[in-house]
Design an enzyme around this catalytic site. Sequence first.
Site, short mmCIF file in Angstrom:
data_model
loop_
_atom_site.label_atom_id
_atom_site.label_comp_id
_atom_site.label_asym_id
_atom_site.label_seq_id
_atom_site.Cartn_x
_atom_site.Cartn_y
_atom_site.Cartn_z
N SER A 208 -0.10 5.69 -1.86
CA SER A 208 -0.83 4.77 -2.71
C SER A 208 -2.19 5.36 -3.03
O SER A 208 -2.40 6.57 -2.93
CB SER A 208 -0.94 3.39 -2.05
OG SER A 208 -1.45 2.42 -2.95
N ASN A 209 -3.14 4.53 -3.41
CA ASN A 209 -4.50 4.97 -3.72
C ASN A 209 -5.50 3.87 -3.39
O ASN A 209 -5.13 2.81 -2.89
CB ASN A 209 -4.59 5.41 -5.19
CG ASN A 209 -4.14 4.30 -6.13
OD1 ASN A 209 -4.77 3.25 -6.20
ND2 ASN A 209 -3.04 4.54 -6.83
N ARG A 210 -6.76 4.10 -3.70
CA ARG A 210 -7.84 3.20 -3.26
C ARG A 210 -8.09 2.02 -4.20
O ARG A 210 -9.00 1.23 -3.96
CB ARG A 210 -9.13 4.00 -3.11
CG ARG A 210 -9.10 5.02 -1.99
CD ARG A 210 -10.26 5.99 -2.12
NE ARG A 210 -11.54 5.30 -2.28
CZ ARG A 210 -12.61 5.85 -2.85
NH1 ARG A 210 -12.55 7.08 -3.33
NH2 ARG A 210 -13.73 5.16 -2.96
N ALA A 275 -3.91 1.60 -11.36
CA ALA A 275 -3.85 2.98 -10.85
C ALA A 275 -2.43 3.23 -10.37
O ALA A 275 -2.13 3.13 -9.18
CB ALA A 275 -4.86 3.16 -9.72
#
Length: 405
Positions: A208-210, A275
């Site tokens: 995943s991402n932030r 995102a």
Amino acid sequence: MLSGKRIILGITGSIAAYKSAEIVRRLKASNADVTVVMTRSGMEFITPLTMQTLSRSPVYTETFVLQKDSRIAHIEIVKSADLFLIAPATANIIGKITAGIGDDVLTTMVLSARCPVLIAPAMDSDMYYNPIVQRNISSLKERDYRFIEPEDGELASGIIGKGRLADIEKILSSVIDVLVVKKDLADEVVLVTAGPTREYMDPVRFISNRSTGKMGFALAEAAKSRGAEVILISGPASLHKPAGAELINVVTADEMREEVMKNLQRATIVVMAAAVSDYMPVKMWQDKIKKSGKDINIGLTEVTDILSEIGKNKGGRIIVGFAAETNDLINNAQIKLNEKNLDMIVANDVSKPDAGFEVDTNIVTIIEKDGMITEHGKMSKKEVAHRIFDKIVRLKRRYSDSIIV
């Protein structure tokens, strides 16, 4: 800006009540008609005389006060109000409103108000994060009560945390948003994507991402406030649903693509702020991967490019993309703008402080299809959202004017 607007200001028993004097002064400076209502505990922190002097209107502290013609004063005032602002709002007053309790002049007026109600909490951090208080806030938001988030800082108890009354500029900005903001998207259906996606490698681990979804949710709120019908498709995010928006929750990139394509025909404007993961594991293990003392290889494959697919099915829609970059910001964003067949792209350098992920502010550059580049300094994500929709509205008008009948 607020000329002719009638605002009721409710003041409750918080140390932040002293800031209410400046709020009244600023509202009056904008030519608003301000009536102050105070609880008994609110009067322990600031006097009715002070508020009457600043507002140049009677201050209401008791429920049963008759006018000369025998009408109940506070009921008549709330009928003509354009906005009910409670600043500061304690946990006590929030709980009473949630429960429908009207046991003083302020709660009685709020419960009979037909105008928008804007609430600015101020309390100790532990109290603010209490699950009961958070449940009450969520419940009121679902009923279209609006909140101005408190800020982090030193509190009256001496601890550092979230609970300080929001900055007065932010409160005034929120008042203006409610009372003045244009309804220039009234005929539009705006589809917004937000948050991250998760691509699982086993039942407990994922790529995943932030992203927190804050930018996408701010876009949805801004579009709704300007009159649009809003479809918000979000990956995992711990944020409250924007009032009046249709929220569709997804987890993976494939799920987001499915929902975007399912709702694309309804949309006249698409803003892709999510995102979305670029890669996903080639396979997913059915059970949790255990340590074995050996390295494992997890092959990755590209996910479907949702933005490219939308660009190929653009039709007459306005399509806006985002470019979160760490280097060569403008060039990378322009390449994405052209390759994806976008009308506009919002670029930000996520390596900068106060920009990008996990913060309430952003620093963006907006690039339009005709080559126009507009750089914006640090501002709240809510402000960024409105700047984006200002551009979109101008684009819509430009495209409309170019159509030859």
